[in-house]
Write an enzyme that holds these catalytic residues in place. Sequence first.
Site, PDB file in Angstrom:
ATOM      1  N   ASP A 183       0.851  -1.203   0.000  1.00  0.00           N
ATOM      2  CA  ASP A 183       0.000   0.000   0.000  1.00  0.00           C
ATOM      3  C   ASP A 183       0.877   1.239   0.000  1.00  0.00           C
ATOM      4  OD1 ASP A 183      -2.361  -1.389   0.033  1.00  0.00           O
ATOM      5  OD2 ASP A 183      -2.841  -0.975   2.134  1.00  0.00           O
TER       6      ASP A 183
ATOM      7  N   GLY B 287      -3.539  -5.015   0.755  1.00  0.00           N
ATOM      8  CA  GLY B 287      -4.317  -6.065   0.091  1.00  0.00           C
ATOM      9  C   GLY B 287      -5.364  -6.554   1.081  1.00  0.00           C
TER      10      GLY B 287
ATOM     11  N   GLY C 156      -6.970  -9.363   1.567  1.00  0.00           N
ATOM     12  CA  GLY C 156      -6.692 -10.645   2.224  1.00  0.00           C
ATOM     13  C   GLY C 156      -5.568 -10.515   3.232  1.00  0.00           C
TER      14      GLY C 156
ATOM     15  N   ASN D 114      -4.571  -7.859   4.807  1.00  0.00           N
ATOM     16  CA  ASN D 114      -5.024  -7.073   5.964  1.00  0.00           C
ATOM     17  C   ASN D 114      -5.904  -7.917   6.892  1.00  0.00           C
ATOM     18  OD1 ASN D 114      -3.808  -4.870   4.737  1.00  0.00           O
ATOM     19  ND2 ASN D 114      -5.720  -4.063   3.875  1.00  0.00           N
TER      20      ASN D 114
ATOM     21  N   ASN E 278     -20.094  -3.878   2.225  1.00  0.00           N
ATOM     22  CA  ASN E 278     -20.360  -2.528   2.725  1.00  0.00           C
ATOM     23  C   ASN E 278     -21.601  -2.017   1.984  1.00  0.00           C
ATOM     24  OD1 ASN E 278     -19.526  -1.602   0.216  1.00  0.00           O
ATOM     25  ND2 ASN E 278     -17.562  -0.803   0.941  1.00  0.00           N
TER      26      ASN E 278
ATOM     27  N   LEU F 107     -21.497  -0.596   7.831  1.00  0.00           N
ATOM     28  CA  LEU F 107     -22.180   0.669   7.523  1.00  0.00           C
ATOM     29  C   LEU F 107     -21.331   1.866   7.916  1.00  0.00           C
ATOM     30  CD1 LEU F 107     -25.693  -0.448   8.905  1.00  0.00           C
ATOM     31  CD2 LEU F 107     -24.933  -0.511   6.515  1.00  0.00           C
TER      32      LEU F 107
ATOM     33  N   ASP G 240      -7.857   7.409   9.332  1.00  0.00           N
ATOM     34  CA  ASP G 240      -7.743   6.730   8.036  1.00  0.00           C
ATOM     35  C   ASP G 240      -8.693   5.537   8.044  1.00  0.00           C
ATOM     36  OD1 ASP G 240      -6.982   5.369   5.771  1.00  0.00           O
ATOM     37  OD2 ASP G 240      -4.848   5.247   6.270  1.00  0.00           O
TER      38      ASP G 240
ATOM     39  N   ASP H 204     -11.635  -4.586   6.293  1.00  0.00           N
ATOM     40  CA  ASP H 204     -10.726  -5.726   6.501  1.00  0.00           C
ATOM     41  C   ASP H 204     -10.562  -6.010   7.991  1.00  0.00           C
ATOM     42  OD1 ASP H 204     -10.420  -5.706   3.787  1.00  0.00           O
ATOM     43  OD2 ASP H 204      -8.618  -4.453   3.850  1.00  0.00           O
TER      44      ASP H 204
HETATM   45  P1  ATP Z   1     -12.721  -0.026   3.502  1.00  0.00           P
HETATM   46  O1  ATP Z   1     -13.106  -0.328   2.073  1.00  0.00           O
HETATM   47  O2  ATP Z   1     -12.131   1.333   3.678  1.00  0.00           O
HETATM   48  O3  ATP Z   1     -11.914  -1.119   4.118  1.00  0.00           O
HETATM   49  P2  ATP Z   1     -15.463  -0.574   4.016  1.00  0.00           P
HETATM   50  O4  ATP Z   1     -16.235   0.377   3.171  1.00  0.00           O
HETATM   51  O5  ATP Z   1     -15.328  -1.973   3.557  1.00  0.00           O
HETATM   52  O6  ATP Z   1     -14.034   0.027   4.357  1.00  0.00           O
HETATM   53  P3  ATP Z   1     -16.957   0.393   6.257  1.00  0.00           P
HETATM   54  O7  ATP Z   1     -18.352  -0.074   6.200  1.00  0.00           O
HETATM   55  O8  ATP Z   1     -16.672   1.800   5.882  1.00  0.00           O
HETATM   56  O9  ATP Z   1     -16.082  -0.658   5.460  1.00  0.00           O
HETATM   57  O10 ATP Z   1     -16.376   0.181   7.731  1.00  0.00           O
HETATM   58  C1  ATP Z   1     -16.185  -1.113   8.268  1.00  0.00           C
HETATM   59  C2  ATP Z   1     -16.410  -1.046   9.762  1.00  0.00           C
HETATM   60  O11 ATP Z   1     -15.437  -0.157  10.341  1.00  0.00           O
HETATM   61  C3  ATP Z   1     -17.754  -0.498  10.185  1.00  0.00           C
HETATM   62  O12 ATP Z   1     -18.745  -1.510  10.143  1.00  0.00           O
HETATM   63  C4  ATP Z   1     -17.430  -0.002  11.591  1.00  0.00           C
HETATM   64  O13 ATP Z   1     -17.410  -1.109  12.469  1.00  0.00           O
HETATM   65  C5  ATP Z   1     -16.001   0.519  11.443  1.00  0.00           C
HETATM   66  N1  ATP Z   1     -15.971   1.956  11.152  1.00  0.00           N
HETATM   67  C6  ATP Z   1     -15.853   2.551   9.940  1.00  0.00           C
HETATM   68  N2  ATP Z   1     -15.870   3.909  10.051  1.00  0.00           N
HETATM   69  C7  ATP Z   1     -15.973   4.159  11.384  1.00  0.00           C
HETATM   70  C8  ATP Z   1     -16.044   5.362  12.168  1.00  0.00           C
HETATM   71  N3  ATP Z   1     -16.025   6.579  11.610  1.00  0.00           N
HETATM   72  N4  ATP Z   1     -16.154   5.245  13.518  1.00  0.00           N
HETATM   73  C9  ATP Z   1     -16.180   4.032  14.110  1.00  0.00           C
HETATM   74  N5  ATP Z   1     -16.123   2.865  13.423  1.00  0.00           N
HETATM   75  C10 ATP Z   1     -16.030   2.920  12.080  1.00  0.00           C
HETATM   76  O1  RIB Z   2      -9.361  -2.696   1.952  1.00  0.00           O
HETATM   77  C1  RIB Z   2      -8.217  -1.915   1.844  1.00  0.00           C
HETATM   78  C2  RIB Z   2      -7.235  -2.536   0.886  1.00  0.00           C
HETATM   79  O2  RIB Z   2      -7.776  -2.526  -0.413  1.00  0.00           O
HETATM   80  C3  RIB Z   2      -5.939  -1.774   0.797  1.00  0.00           C
HETATM   81  O3  RIB Z   2      -4.975  -2.290   1.704  1.00  0.00           O
HETATM   82  C4  RIB Z   2      -5.528  -1.885  -0.648  1.00  0.00           C
HETATM   83  O4  RIB Z   2      -4.392  -2.690  -0.808  1.00  0.00           O
HETATM   84  C5  RIB Z   2      -6.743  -2.482  -1.356  1.00  0.00           C
HETATM   85  O5  RIB Z   2      -6.492  -3.757  -1.784  1.00  0.00           O
END
Ligand code: ATP
Ligand code: RIB
Length: 311
Positions: free
Chosen positions: A16, A42, A44, A46, A187, A224, A250, A256
């Site tokens: 990354d 990645g 997986g 992570n 998500n 969510l 971040d 993951d």
């Molecule tokens: P990414 O693709 O960045 O890995 P995602 O879109 O797959 O994330 P999200 O639904 O945004 O996943 O977040 C995963 C989980 O992380 C949520 O279900 C929650 O438990 C936690 N989370 C995300 N944002 C926050 C926040 N601002 N405060 C607290 N917990 C959070």
């Molecule tokens: O879910 C986050 C991951 O998606 C990052 O670590 C990046 O490598 C992408 O695969």
Amino acid sequence: MSKQNDVIVLGIFVADLAFYAPRMPVIGETLAGSNFVSGPGGKGGNQAVASARAGASTGFITRLGKDAFGDTGLKTWAAEGVTPFADITEDDPTGAAFIFVNDETGENAVIVVPGAAGGIDGAMVERYADEIAGAKVFVTQLEQPVGAALRGLEIARAASVITVFNPAPAEAFSDAIFPLCDYITPNETEAEDLTGIKVDNLADARRAGDALLAKGVGTALLTLGETGALFHSRDVSELIPAAKIDKVVDTTGAGDAFNGCFAAALARGEPPLRAAHFANIGAGISVTRAGTAPAMATYGEIIAKLKADAS
Ligand code: ATP
Ligand code: RIB
């Protein structure tokens, strides 16, 4: 003989390369950023680190190039106690991800190139069938070819291993996958992609959950973002509120963190809803730190925060 891991993750490892800036540059523009972080990534990779830090004996099936990024993966797993089941090729480089992080909000945008891990296929997964079949929980996603994910889920199901499928990033796949999933963890955008239902609120999330149950999954576990997660099965539908945190640094890899922690808790024998609460806290902690795999929470940190948030 190598020790059997309780959680087996199949997926990609990439390096990354995260750039922090107030906004994305437009085409033709050069923008000064405020921070740069490089490290293991990645989905997986992570998830495997998240699972190991959350207390589960974890193995990771992947494919690497013979290069510096690949070495980063191997060093990471040695340090984190993840057992690598990694094919190493001289034909392809290890992949990489460009990550933009908004330095105000912590939101991200990602371009990922799987590199060598794009060559993971069903035949390769087959060679690790014993590791999958001997686990308690099997986890995969969609960054490697979908045929590999399907084969892993089939092997796990045939051996009565609990399956967690994280349908990320949003890629088309056969309906045959749904009934192989004890848990599916999209998500909001992935849930919309899979069901056609736009997820803007809890009622939408429950309708999307119903649609996923109708497709044959055991339980839909929708993440969510800052709202938390929806655990939606045929018997129970519970919104798990997000962890209380001071500042989002971040959000990359939050999904993951959730998947890895969930798998670890299931492997420990926690009831599924409790495992989802544990995962929700693990993911909440991860968004308070920069990076993806390096931001994952330890078992002790998650238990301490669960207690603090409950009091
Ligand atoms: P990414 O693709 O960045 O890995 P995602 O879109 O797959 O994330 P999200 O639904 O945004 O996943 O977040 C995963 C989980 O992380 C949520 O279900 C929650 O438990 C936690 N989370 C995300 N944002 C926050 C926040 N601002 N405060 C607290 N917990 C959070
Ligand atoms: O879910 C986050 C991951 O998606 C990052 O670590 C990046 O490598 C992408 O695969």
